[in-house]
Design a protein around this motif. Sequence first.
Motif, PDB file in Angstrom:
ATOM      1  N   VAL A 170       0.839  -1.200   0.000  1.00 13.42           N
ATOM      2  CA  VAL A 170       0.000   0.000   0.000  1.00 13.42           C
ATOM      3  C   VAL A 170       0.872   1.247   0.000  1.00 13.42           C
ATOM      4  O   VAL A 170       0.549   2.256  -0.628  1.00 13.42           O
ATOM      5  N   MET A 171       2.015   1.156   0.679  1.00 14.68           N
ATOM      6  CA  MET A 171       2.916   2.305   0.729  1.00 14.68           C
ATOM      7  C   MET A 171       3.374   2.678  -0.678  1.00 14.68           C
ATOM      8  O   MET A 171       3.340   3.845  -1.063  1.00 14.68           O
ATOM      9  N   ASP A 172       3.791   1.668  -1.462  1.00 14.26           N
ATOM     10  CA  ASP A 172       4.216   1.940  -2.842  1.00 14.26           C
ATOM     11  C   ASP A 172       3.089   2.585  -3.637  1.00 14.26           C
ATOM     12  O   ASP A 172       3.294   3.539  -4.388  1.00 14.26           O
ATOM     13  N   GLU A 173       1.884   2.041  -3.426  1.00 21.24           N
ATOM     14  CA  GLU A 173       0.732   2.556  -4.155  1.00 21.24           C
ATOM     15  C   GLU A 173       0.480   4.030  -3.794  1.00 21.24           C
ATOM     16  O   GLU A 173       0.245   4.871  -4.660  1.00 21.24           O
ATOM     17  N   LEU A 174       0.607   4.323  -2.484  1.00 27.50           N
ATOM     18  CA  LEU A 174       0.385   5.696  -2.033  1.00 27.50           C
ATOM     19  C   LEU A 174       1.418   6.646  -2.620  1.00 27.50           C
ATOM     20  O   LEU A 174       1.092   7.755  -3.050  1.00 27.50           O
ATOM     21  N   PHE A 175       2.672   6.196  -2.632  1.00 31.81           N
ATOM     22  CA  PHE A 175       3.712   7.052  -3.216  1.00 31.81           C
ATOM     23  C   PHE A 175       3.428   7.316  -4.696  1.00 31.81           C
ATOM     24  O   PHE A 175       3.670   8.414  -5.194  1.00 31.81           O
ATOM     25  N   ASP A 176       2.891   6.298  -5.378  1.00 27.31           N
ATOM     26  CA  ASP A 176       2.497   6.510  -6.778  1.00 27.31           C
ATOM     27  C   ASP A 176       1.453   7.615  -6.877  1.00 27.31           C
ATOM     28  O   ASP A 176       1.509   8.478  -7.760  1.00 27.31           O
TER      29      ASP A 176
END
Lengths: 235, 336
Positions: A170-176
Amino acid sequence: MAFFEGVKMTGGYDDGPDIISSCSVNVNQGEIVSIIGPNGAGKSTAMKAMLGLLNLKSGKVIIDGKDISHLNPQDRVKQGISFVPQTKNVFAGLSVEENLEMGAFLRDENLQEIINEIYELFPILKEKKSQIVGELSGGQRQQVALGRALMIKPSVLMLDEPTAGVSPIVMDELFDHILKVKKTNVAILMVEQNAKQALSISDRGYVLVTGENKYSGTGKELLNDPRVRSSFLGG
Amino acid sequence: MDFINSIVLLLNYIFVPALSYGSQLALGAIFVSLIYGILRFAYFTAGDLMSFGTMFTILFTWYFQSLGINLGVLPTALLAIPFGVIITILYVLAKDKLVFSYYRTKKSPPVMLAMVSIGTMFVTQAIVRIVIGPFDRRFFDGEKFILKANEFKEMTGLNEGLTIKSTQVITLLVTIIVVSILFWFLNKTKTGKSMRAYSDNEDLALLSGIDPKKVVMITWVIAAILATIGGTLYGLDKSFKPFTYFNNMLPIFAAAIVGGIGNPFGAFLGGYVIAFSEILITYAYKKFFIYILPESLEPDGLLQLLSTDYKFAVSFSILVIVLLFRPSGIFKGKII
């Protein structure tokens, strides 16, 4: 001169001791700037000072050349500064769409248009628009929080640990998503615990130690700086 | 036939009275819940605010009666309610400005504000007693019954009569109208949504530019409207006695807490939960069992679980049980 700037800010909460001293942070539109540092370094405090949540003993806060040091947080919001707190950053009892509407409480015109723009940015919110936010997953809630903050069409977006307590995927997705927001020419300032990942998407970064600027530079420079690596990035 | 008689008996003595009493409690509980959600304290003046509003409605009713104005079959008090509401609104706003706003800007803890509201309760009580006195008053006029017991008996040929008082029907209709408007306001209008947002997360509401002063003011206005209407309906149905209104605070708080305090819809349903429990537990079931049991099993006693004198014990027990086992209420509100 940068678009949004905190210059030599010194201050703490109420009558307590100074938490930040002579701390300077700035960010330009279309840029992501991260503030990192050890626990208790005053990262969030520096950000809150820029929002007006604490009184500065000295220093000033400037947006677009205008000194806003004496405005309260609500009036700073009207200047186009939006803030996503670390916790309690959504209206948990309201639906997704109502959260977005509340974000644009100060605007009257073409609300639906902006809501649609937010839905384009975060398609999952459109699917869940009538659901109560308290029932959404952590990652979806953070998207609601971002969406709410974007409703005033801010020129500056401040994020206090947006990835706290979410899983690595989810963190990667949020950074995207944060990168997508950056493309809309918003100045993004964020405080992060996940320093490595934060610096890798940031244009610039500041390392704060005991309330003072210790190092600063582009994301890459800081990531490769052996001193920063050994002290804050775990080698 | 006996079975139908027993049903009519329960309708007459339990269902119809509990429905109207429940509506009156619900109106009170909704505004207690709203104040708790938005201003974040237990508003102990609730019962006496209802008596304050009712008192002015009665004064206007008398004034209209002296002018010869009436509503025919409907009680004149219905015409007086809007005037009572206006004075009650002015009263709560003045009280907020003079008393509560000071503690709010000082960010006093909720328990302190609750104590302050006990102070304003005494003041409100004193005003009511000075102006209208402590006595029991009836101010109902117009047609008293919609359906009389013997009319019903003649119509149906049953032994048991069903009485429907016009005040019961008026209570129910007015409650439906007022509550529908309120929930439409809270769920569909921008101001209403901002009140829910403020109750949900005050800091974020401030960051979103919601004006706390406006939210607080509208909360008081709604409280005054609901207090006056709820109080007047109760007074029309039973009678107006300031002390009874003070006593009603217990079932009203019980209803708000059962429904999950801070959640107005829960409080609305909570009003009926409390009213039905009170009446179901204090009703004497002797006659009911005479109808449904064979003659040989006819009961000797009254078959009453608790005397009606103890009806407040019912609300109090429910209150304690809910707080012990489900402090957020049946319909999820804030945890006390």
